[in-house]
Scaffold this active site. Structure first.
Site, PDB file in Angstrom:
ATOM      1  N   ASP A 237       7.691   2.336  -3.096  1.00 43.50           N
ATOM      2  CA  ASP A 237       7.828   1.222  -2.163  1.00 43.50           C
ATOM      3  C   ASP A 237       8.045   1.806  -0.773  1.00 43.50           C
ATOM      4  O   ASP A 237       8.765   2.803  -0.627  1.00 43.50           O
ATOM      5  CB  ASP A 237       9.010   0.331  -2.551  1.00 43.50           C
ATOM      6  CG  ASP A 237       8.933  -1.016  -1.859  1.00 43.50           C
ATOM      7  OD1 ASP A 237       7.918  -1.718  -2.037  1.00 43.50           O
ATOM      8  OD2 ASP A 237       9.861  -1.364  -1.121  1.00 43.50           O
TER       9      ASP A 237
ATOM     10  N   ARG B 295       5.514   9.108   2.972  1.00 49.65           N
ATOM     11  CA  ARG B 295       4.970   9.186   1.617  1.00 49.65           C
ATOM     12  C   ARG B 295       4.712  10.641   1.229  1.00 49.65           C
ATOM     13  O   ARG B 295       4.982  11.057   0.103  1.00 49.65           O
ATOM     14  CB  ARG B 295       3.680   8.358   1.527  1.00 49.65           C
ATOM     15  CG  ARG B 295       3.226   8.080   0.103  1.00 49.65           C
ATOM     16  CD  ARG B 295       2.140   7.029   0.032  1.00 49.65           C
ATOM     17  NE  ARG B 295       2.584   5.759   0.561  1.00 49.65           N
ATOM     18  CZ  ARG B 295       2.288   5.284   1.770  1.00 49.65           C
ATOM     19  NH1 ARG B 295       1.505   5.947   2.579  1.00 49.65           N
ATOM     20  NH2 ARG B 295       2.765   4.127   2.177  1.00 49.65           N
TER      21      ARG B 295
END
Ligand code: IMP
Length: 196
Positions: A69, A177
């Site tokens: 997420d 990420r």
């Protein structure tokens, strides 16, 4: 070893497939396993939402699962859009609309500092939870710049360039990420007996 990615986002599945190539880990998407489920992301943190997604799928398959997420947090907006990044401004907006709304809400604001955050949750074969987290600091620009990437990339500045002005590889090296994936990969290498 088989690893299920708890997402319907093809871009994320490809990214994880690349990450685990050569580790003896076969990565599958929900679609490839014929799993179709609506997951309500009602957590208040990135880690909570990643866990909700991973646990929902783990309970269905009782096998190793990964979920992530992510979102953008703007200091002057008290951390907004944060976990609501994908839904900022309501369902009617697309990436361009959400970016325009963010710029509008930042009109006249001097402190433009912001960060992207990414939480990854890995639930192993025994049902044990492992959390990984990455952040990337930057600022919100004054207008969209660049053609690459997605989401808020055109207005997220790292130094003189926006994320959209970086190549995918350049972004991976510094992104939230990329950093979370790096930590996950180091852990998985240890678990599968591969050198770190
Ligand atoms: P999710 O992680 O799929 O829930 O997506 C969160 C939302 O945050 C995305 O829809 C994007 O709007 C935003 N977001 C997350 N990571 C990035 C990124 O690397 N670049 C631009 N936007 C991002």
């Amino acid at each position: 070893m088989e690893l299920l990615i708890a997402t319907n986002n093809a871009h994320k599945v490809e990214e994880f497939k690349r990450l685990f190539a050569g580790l003896g880990i076969d990565v599958f998407s929900l679609k490839e396993k014929g799993i179709s489920v609506e997951i309500e992301e009602n957590g208040t943190t990135f880690a909570e939402n990643a866990y909700i997604k991973a646990k929902t799928i783990y309970d269905l398959v009782k096998a190793p699962v990964i979920a992530d997420d992510s979102g953008i947090c703007v200091d002057a907006l008290f951390g907004a859009p944060g976990v609501y990044s994908a839904r900022y401004g309501g369902e009617g907006l697309d990436d361009k609309g959400r970016t325009a709304l963010l710029l509008k809400n930042m009109e006249g604001v001097k402190d433009r500092s912001a960060h992207f955050a990414c939480a990854i949750c890995y639930i192993d074969a025994l049902g044990k939870r492992h959390d990984f987290y990455g952040e990337c600091q930057g600022t919100i620009g004054f207008s969209p710049k660049g053609e690459n990437g997605f989401g808020y990339d055109p207005v997220f500045m790292v130094g003189e360039k926006s994320f959209s002005e970086l190549s995918g590889k350049e972004k991976d090296q510094i992104s939230h990420r990329g950093k979370a994936n790096e930590k996950l990969l180091a852990y998985m290498k240890g678990e599968t007996g591969h050198d770190q």
